[in-house]
Design an enzyme around this catalytic site. Structure first.
Site, PDB file in Angstrom:
ATOM      1  N   ARG A  28       0.829  -1.204   0.000  1.00 30.32           N
ATOM      2  CA  ARG A  28       0.000   0.000   0.000  1.00 30.32           C
ATOM      3  C   ARG A  28       0.867   1.260   0.000  1.00 30.32           C
ATOM      4  O   ARG A  28       0.629   2.195  -0.770  1.00 30.32           O
ATOM      5  CB  ARG A  28      -0.934   0.002   1.217  1.00 30.32           C
ATOM      6  CG  ARG A  28      -2.166  -0.899   1.097  1.00 30.32           C
ATOM      7  CD  ARG A  28      -2.833  -1.033   2.455  1.00 30.32           C
ATOM      8  NE  ARG A  28      -4.118  -1.710   2.448  1.00 30.32           N
ATOM      9  CZ  ARG A  28      -4.291  -3.019   2.427  1.00 30.32           C
ATOM     10  NH1 ARG A  28      -3.236  -3.828   2.353  1.00 30.32           N
ATOM     11  NH2 ARG A  28      -5.506  -3.546   2.471  1.00 30.32           N
ATOM     12  N   ARG A 125      -8.111 -16.140  -9.576  1.00 29.19           N
ATOM     13  CA  ARG A 125      -8.571 -15.300  -8.461  1.00 29.19           C
ATOM     14  C   ARG A 125      -9.499 -14.204  -8.994  1.00 29.19           C
ATOM     15  O   ARG A 125      -9.124 -13.428  -9.877  1.00 29.19           O
ATOM     16  CB  ARG A 125      -7.381 -14.700  -7.708  1.00 29.19           C
ATOM     17  CG  ARG A 125      -6.489 -15.756  -7.111  1.00 29.19           C
ATOM     18  CD  ARG A 125      -5.319 -15.162  -6.354  1.00 29.19           C
ATOM     19  NE  ARG A 125      -5.743 -14.507  -5.107  1.00 29.19           N
ATOM     20  CZ  ARG A 125      -4.890 -13.929  -4.264  1.00 29.19           C
ATOM     21  NH1 ARG A 125      -3.588 -13.906  -4.549  1.00 29.19           N
ATOM     22  NH2 ARG A 125      -5.327 -13.379  -3.149  1.00 29.19           N
ATOM     23  N   ASP A 314      -6.479 -14.347   7.580  1.00 30.91           N
ATOM     24  CA  ASP A 314      -5.139 -14.941   7.503  1.00 30.91           C
ATOM     25  C   ASP A 314      -4.735 -15.564   8.833  1.00 30.91           C
ATOM     26  O   ASP A 314      -4.287 -16.715   8.890  1.00 30.91           O
ATOM     27  CB  ASP A 314      -4.112 -13.893   7.068  1.00 30.91           C
ATOM     28  CG  ASP A 314      -4.259 -13.515   5.601  1.00 30.91           C
ATOM     29  OD1 ASP A 314      -4.968 -14.237   4.869  1.00 30.91           O
ATOM     30  OD2 ASP A 314      -3.679 -12.500   5.181  1.00 30.91           O
ATOM     31  N   ARG A 387       1.042 -19.367   3.518  1.00 32.09           N
ATOM     32  CA  ARG A 387       0.452 -19.526   4.848  1.00 32.09           C
ATOM     33  C   ARG A 387       0.192 -20.995   5.189  1.00 32.09           C
ATOM     34  O   ARG A 387       0.243 -21.375   6.365  1.00 32.09           O
ATOM     35  CB  ARG A 387      -0.821 -18.688   4.981  1.00 32.09           C
ATOM     36  CG  ARG A 387      -0.545 -17.215   4.766  1.00 32.09           C
ATOM     37  CD  ARG A 387      -1.342 -16.289   5.617  1.00 32.09           C
ATOM     38  NE  ARG A 387      -0.974 -14.903   5.341  1.00 32.09           N
ATOM     39  CZ  ARG A 387       0.053 -14.267   5.877  1.00 32.09           C
ATOM     40  NH1 ARG A 387       0.826 -14.888   6.750  1.00 32.09           N
ATOM     41  NH2 ARG A 387       0.319 -13.016   5.546  1.00 32.09           N
ATOM     42  N   LYS A 412       6.872 -15.651  -0.733  1.00 36.74           N
ATOM     43  CA  LYS A 412       5.822 -14.685  -1.088  1.00 36.74           C
ATOM     44  C   LYS A 412       5.740 -13.572  -0.056  1.00 36.74           C
ATOM     45  O   LYS A 412       5.524 -12.410  -0.409  1.00 36.74           O
ATOM     46  CB  LYS A 412       4.476 -15.405  -1.209  1.00 36.74           C
ATOM     47  CG  LYS A 412       3.314 -14.496  -1.581  1.00 36.74           C
ATOM     48  CD  LYS A 412       2.049 -15.312  -1.785  1.00 36.74           C
ATOM     49  CE  LYS A 412       0.838 -14.415  -1.967  1.00 36.74           C
ATOM     50  NZ  LYS A 412       0.875 -13.611  -3.198  1.00 36.74           N
TER      51      LYS A 412
END
Length: 427
Positions: A28, A125, A314, A387, A412
């Site tokens: 961001r 996605r 997450d 993850r 990643k």
């Protein structure tokens, strides 16, 4: 490239971990710095595949920046507004949702011809809700393969106005619009249809936008009001806090096999919603100590929990692993958006948890998990999902060890994860 990593049984964990910079914040602020007026010094930038994809894209878009040798400090020369390109270009963004989604909106502000592409998973996605919203504001966007999915080409044309956005798939769609619309020619009102997922990530976006000089008002996250023709201004220097999602693995390790573990870089003053994971740990029985910029977890007997975790999708994955070490049945609810992450995490988690002996019920948007009677040594498929790899490393605390397939997928977001994990572990 390493095909697998065999983690031996770990008997005890203890120590301190300095967290890498937050992925969500890093990408961001890289984009905000690029479209702001002035030069911004970013420190504790995350060095990972996702941030590298963003940096590569910004360079192709004409942004000048100076990255330190350790890739943790970046001086970005802002261009003071939308990107203006005279020629058609293609941007490859891997599987970085935090790059392709905000870039699409910003690149739709001015007449351009830019192809946004990614890897095979990126092409699965969904991005259709964001594209539909941008088209409502005047953007011209073309799908190059399958409707609703990348690769996509933006020709610009976004002006602003009244926009209706589905809120139940990904908060990144709204983040994308919130970053771009202050630069639009007209004022914008965004109406959210359905329930907005992952609201804490919207809070991150609003907080960062404000740091760059723009204030956005909203009505209980249902309607957002954005003035057009604004300009972002550099804050001069900005330090990126540690990644709260990454903190969850170390805090969970302490709850299972501590000792105590202190994570630094997040704490009471964090702007990330995933610090709520520490409160969930406390509800499950662990002992938590908060400071402004650190959290410490100490082992205690763990009990199951039944909770809506839509706001921390997450970190909720780590709760699924904690369930294996807790008394009772844990239910993680309202997590449909797991299905549109790096992999279908609901399905992947179910398959891999069952391998090690857990009793798992998979619903459309929930998981019910009861601990195994006996842990079974297994090879865990990670589905190229960072993850999954980090979560299942915690199975090494069960007494039987675990084999992690494709461990390099952690690059990643957290390339040094296994090194850091083993540094606080005793075999």
């Amino acid at each position: 490239m390493q095909n697998s990593l065999d983690l031996k049984p770990i008997s005890h964990v203890n120590g301190t971990v300095c967290l890498p910079g937050s992925k969500s914040i890093s990408n961001r602020v890289l984009l905000l710095s690029s479209i702001a007026k002035g030069t911004t010094c970013l420190t504790n930038l995350l060095n990972s595949h996702d941030t590298q994809h963003m940096l590569n894209a910004l360079k192709k878009l004409g942004v000048r920046y100076n990255l330190s040798d350790d890739k943790k400090t970046c001086h970005v020369q802002g261009i003071g507004g939308p990107f203006h390109l005279s020629e058609a270009i293609s941007l490859y963004l891997g599987n970085a949702g935090t790059a392709i989604r905000p870039l699409l909106s910003v690149l739709s502000l001015h007449k351009n011809n830019i192809l946004l592409n990614g890897d095979d998973r990126m092409h699965e996605r969904p991005i259709g809700d964001l594209v539909d919203a941008l088209i409502q504001g005047g953007a011209v966007i073309e799908y190059k393969k399958n409707k609703g999915y990348p690769p996509i080409c933006t020709k610009g044309g976004f002006l602003g106005g009244s926009i209706f956005l589905n809120g139940n798939i990904s908060s990144q769609f709204l983040t994308s619009l919130l970053i771009s619309t202050p630069l639009a020619l007209k004022d914008t009102t965004i109406f959210i249809k359905g329930n907005l997922v992952s609201k804490p990530y919207i809070d991150i976006t609003l907080n960062l936008i404000k740091i760059f000089g723009v204030n956005i008002e909203h009505d209980s996250y249902n309607v957002f009001y954005i003035k057009g023709k604004q300009q972002y201004k550099t804050p001069g220097k900005y330090t990126i806090e540690g990644d709260a999602s990454s903190a969850s693995y170390f805090l969970a390790a302490a709850a299972i096999k501590g000792g105590s573990i202190k994570v630094t870089g997040v704490g009471k003053k964090s702007i990330q919603g995933d610090i709520e994971f520490a409160n969930i740990l406390e509800k499950m029985g662990a002992t938590i100590f908060w400071e402004d910029y650190s959290i410490t977890c100490t082992r205690n007997k763990l009990n199951a929990i039944d909770l809506d975790m839509n706001h921390i999708p997450d970190a909720a994955m780590t709760v699924a692993i904690l369930a294996l070490f807790s008394k009772g049945t844990t239910i993680i609810r309202n997590i449909y958006n797991w299905r549109v992450k790096e992999t279908d995490r609901l399905s992947a988690m179910t398959i891999e948890l069952r391998k090690i002996g857990a009793i798992v019920e998979e619903g459309r948007d929930f998981l019910s998990i009861s601990p195994p009677i006996f842990f079974q040594y297994s090879s865990i498929e990670t589905y190229n999902d960072h993850r999954m790899a980090m979560c299942f490393s915690l199975i090494s605390l069960s007494g039987v060890g675990v084999n992690i397939l494709n461990p390099n997928c952690i690059s990643k977001t957290f390339p040094s994860y296994f090194k850091d994990f083993l540094s606080i572990s005793k075999i």
